[in-house]
Scaffold this motif. Structure first.
Motif, PDB file in Angstrom:
ATOM      1  N   LYS A 172      52.652  46.618  40.295  1.00  0.00           N
ATOM      2  CA  LYS A 172      52.696  45.212  39.881  1.00  0.00           C
ATOM      3  C   LYS A 172      53.822  44.991  38.873  1.00  0.00           C
ATOM      4  CE  LYS A 172      49.699  41.725  37.782  1.00  0.00           C
ATOM      5  NZ  LYS A 172      48.369  41.479  37.211  1.00  0.00           N
ATOM      6  N   LYS A 173      53.969  45.912  37.952  1.00  0.00           N
ATOM      7  CA  LYS A 173      55.010  45.804  36.929  1.00  0.00           C
ATOM      8  C   LYS A 173      56.398  45.877  37.569  1.00  0.00           C
ATOM      9  CE  LYS A 173      55.927  47.526  32.305  1.00  0.00           C
ATOM     10  NZ  LYS A 173      55.807  46.243  31.647  1.00  0.00           N
ATOM     11  N   ILE A 174      56.591  46.794  38.508  1.00  0.00           N
ATOM     12  CA  ILE A 174      57.880  46.925  39.191  1.00  0.00           C
ATOM     13  C   ILE A 174      58.187  45.655  39.975  1.00  0.00           C
ATOM     14  CG2 ILE A 174      59.060  48.140  41.077  1.00  0.00           C
ATOM     15  CD1 ILE A 174      57.665  50.717  40.038  1.00  0.00           C
ATOM     16  N   GLU A 175      57.185  45.134  40.676  1.00  0.00           N
ATOM     17  CA  GLU A 175      57.379  43.912  41.466  1.00  0.00           C
ATOM     18  C   GLU A 175      57.727  42.727  40.562  1.00  0.00           C
ATOM     19  OE1 GLU A 175      57.976  41.804  44.778  1.00  0.00           O
ATOM     20  OE2 GLU A 175      57.527  43.937  44.739  1.00  0.00           O
ATOM     21  N   THR A 176      57.043  42.617  39.429  1.00  0.00           N
ATOM     22  CA  THR A 176      57.324  41.537  38.475  1.00  0.00           C
ATOM     23  C   THR A 176      58.747  41.640  37.957  1.00  0.00           C
ATOM     24  OG1 THR A 176      55.007  41.425  37.830  1.00  0.00           O
ATOM     25  CG2 THR A 176      56.609  40.484  36.294  1.00  0.00           C
ATOM     26  N   LYS A 202      61.250  43.158  39.361  1.00  0.00           N
ATOM     27  CA  LYS A 202      62.163  42.915  40.486  1.00  0.00           C
ATOM     28  C   LYS A 202      62.330  41.408  40.708  1.00  0.00           C
ATOM     29  CE  LYS A 202      62.586  43.573  45.436  1.00  0.00           C
ATOM     30  NZ  LYS A 202      61.883  43.980  46.634  1.00  0.00           N
ATOM     31  N   ASN A 203      61.214  40.671  40.711  1.00  0.00           N
ATOM     32  CA  ASN A 203      61.266  39.227  40.896  1.00  0.00           C
ATOM     33  C   ASN A 203      61.996  38.521  39.764  1.00  0.00           C
ATOM     34  OD1 ASN A 203      59.932  39.387  43.340  1.00  0.00           O
ATOM     35  ND2 ASN A 203      57.926  39.013  42.453  1.00  0.00           N
ATOM     36  N   GLN A 204      61.821  39.006  38.530  1.00  0.00           N
ATOM     37  CA  GLN A 204      62.534  38.419  37.402  1.00  0.00           C
ATOM     38  C   GLN A 204      64.029  38.683  37.538  1.00  0.00           C
ATOM     39  OE1 GLN A 204      60.553  40.143  34.004  1.00  0.00           O
ATOM     40  NE2 GLN A 204      58.989  38.532  33.988  1.00  0.00           N
ATOM     41  N   GLY A 205      64.381  39.858  38.046  1.00  0.00           N
ATOM     42  CA  GLY A 205      65.786  40.197  38.266  1.00  0.00           C
ATOM     43  C   GLY A 205      66.407  39.305  39.314  1.00  0.00           C
ATOM     44  N   ASP A 206      65.629  38.974  40.373  1.00  0.00           N
ATOM     45  CA  ASP A 206      66.122  38.086  41.426  1.00  0.00           C
ATOM     46  C   ASP A 206      66.414  36.700  40.898  1.00  0.00           C
ATOM     47  OD1 ASP A 206      65.848  40.168  43.219  1.00  0.00           O
ATOM     48  OD2 ASP A 206      63.966  39.401  44.089  1.00  0.00           O
ATOM     49  N   CYS A 207      65.625  36.242  39.942  1.00  0.00           N
ATOM     50  CA  CYS A 207      65.817  34.899  39.370  1.00  0.00           C
ATOM     51  C   CYS A 207      67.028  34.849  38.456  1.00  0.00           C
ATOM     52  CB  CYS A 207      64.566  34.481  38.584  1.00  0.00           C
ATOM     53  SG  CYS A 207      63.124  34.245  39.636  1.00  0.00           S
ATOM     54  N   ASN A 208      67.379  35.975  37.896  1.00  0.00           N
ATOM     55  CA  ASN A 208      68.508  36.014  36.948  1.00  0.00           C
ATOM     56  C   ASN A 208      69.830  36.239  37.655  1.00  0.00           C
ATOM     57  OD1 ASN A 208      66.808  35.637  34.757  1.00  0.00           O
ATOM     58  ND2 ASN A 208      66.407  37.837  34.572  1.00  0.00           N
ATOM     59  N   ALA A 209      69.829  36.484  38.949  1.00  0.00           N
ATOM     60  CA  ALA A 209      71.072  36.800  39.666  1.00  0.00           C
ATOM     61  C   ALA A 209      71.899  35.562  39.930  1.00  0.00           C
ATOM     62  CB  ALA A 209      70.744  37.484  40.992  1.00  0.00           C
TER      63      ALA A 209
END
Length: 171
Positions: A158-162, A164-171
């Motif tokens: 769950k932590k890795i997925e969170t 990863k998703n936060q990284g996608d939003c910052n791209a």
């Protein structure tokens, strides 16, 4: 908060009693492990335990081998928590890793009767019994997060997925 029937046992309940060692290499499925939970100590346990029930025990619960099947079988049998006077260190760690709360509270153990309904508030550190309310050191936030996720592996995923998703939003 969890509320359930208390299943009470004594001191030195070892991992071979919690999950019989004879099944170590032949029973690999968690649900099948649950069917053998505590069968050598209490043959009725796996047949009658209900989701949310709580195991209560004396000193040194989970002593013996380091096999994680002991914690796994209890969790998958529906046990919501184990309250004991003390735990073997490796069982304590395995239980948290499996998402099974373990609470140390000698005073409550001494007062709880087998079969009575008790409640445990993990974040407040309170056990409610027929004979009173007992305090224990509340579980730290990081352990509550692991338990809420369903165990350490689920928590990490769950932590890795969170992240990863936060990284996608910052791209």
């Amino acid at each position: 908060m969890s509320k359930g029937k208390a299943w009470k046992y004594g001191d030195d309940v070892n991992t071979d009693v919690i999950f019989p060692g004879k099944y170590t290499y032949s029973v690999l499925d968690a649900e099948e492990m649950a069917a053998h939970a505590l069968e050598d100590l209490d043959p009725e346990f796996a047949l009658k335990v209900k989701p949310g029930d709580i195991v209560v025990a004396g000193k040194n619960f989970g002593c013996g081998s380091s096999r994680e099947q002991a914690a796994t079988c209890l969790k998958h049998a529906g046990v919501r928590a184990v309250v004991a006077k003390s735990f073997a260190r490796i069982f304590f760690r395995n239980a948290i890793n499996q998402g099974l709360p373990v609470i140390q509270c000698s005073e409550a153990v001494d007062c709880i009767e087998a079969g009575e309904e008790i409640s445990v508030d993990f974040s407040r550190g309170v056990i409610q019994t027929a004979k009173g309310v007992f305090d224990f050191v509340p579980l730290p936030d990081f352990i509550l997060q692991i338990l809420d996720a369903g165990g350490l592996i689920a928590f990490i995923k769950k932590k890795i997925e969170t992240e990863k998703n936060q990284g996608d939003c910052n791209a």
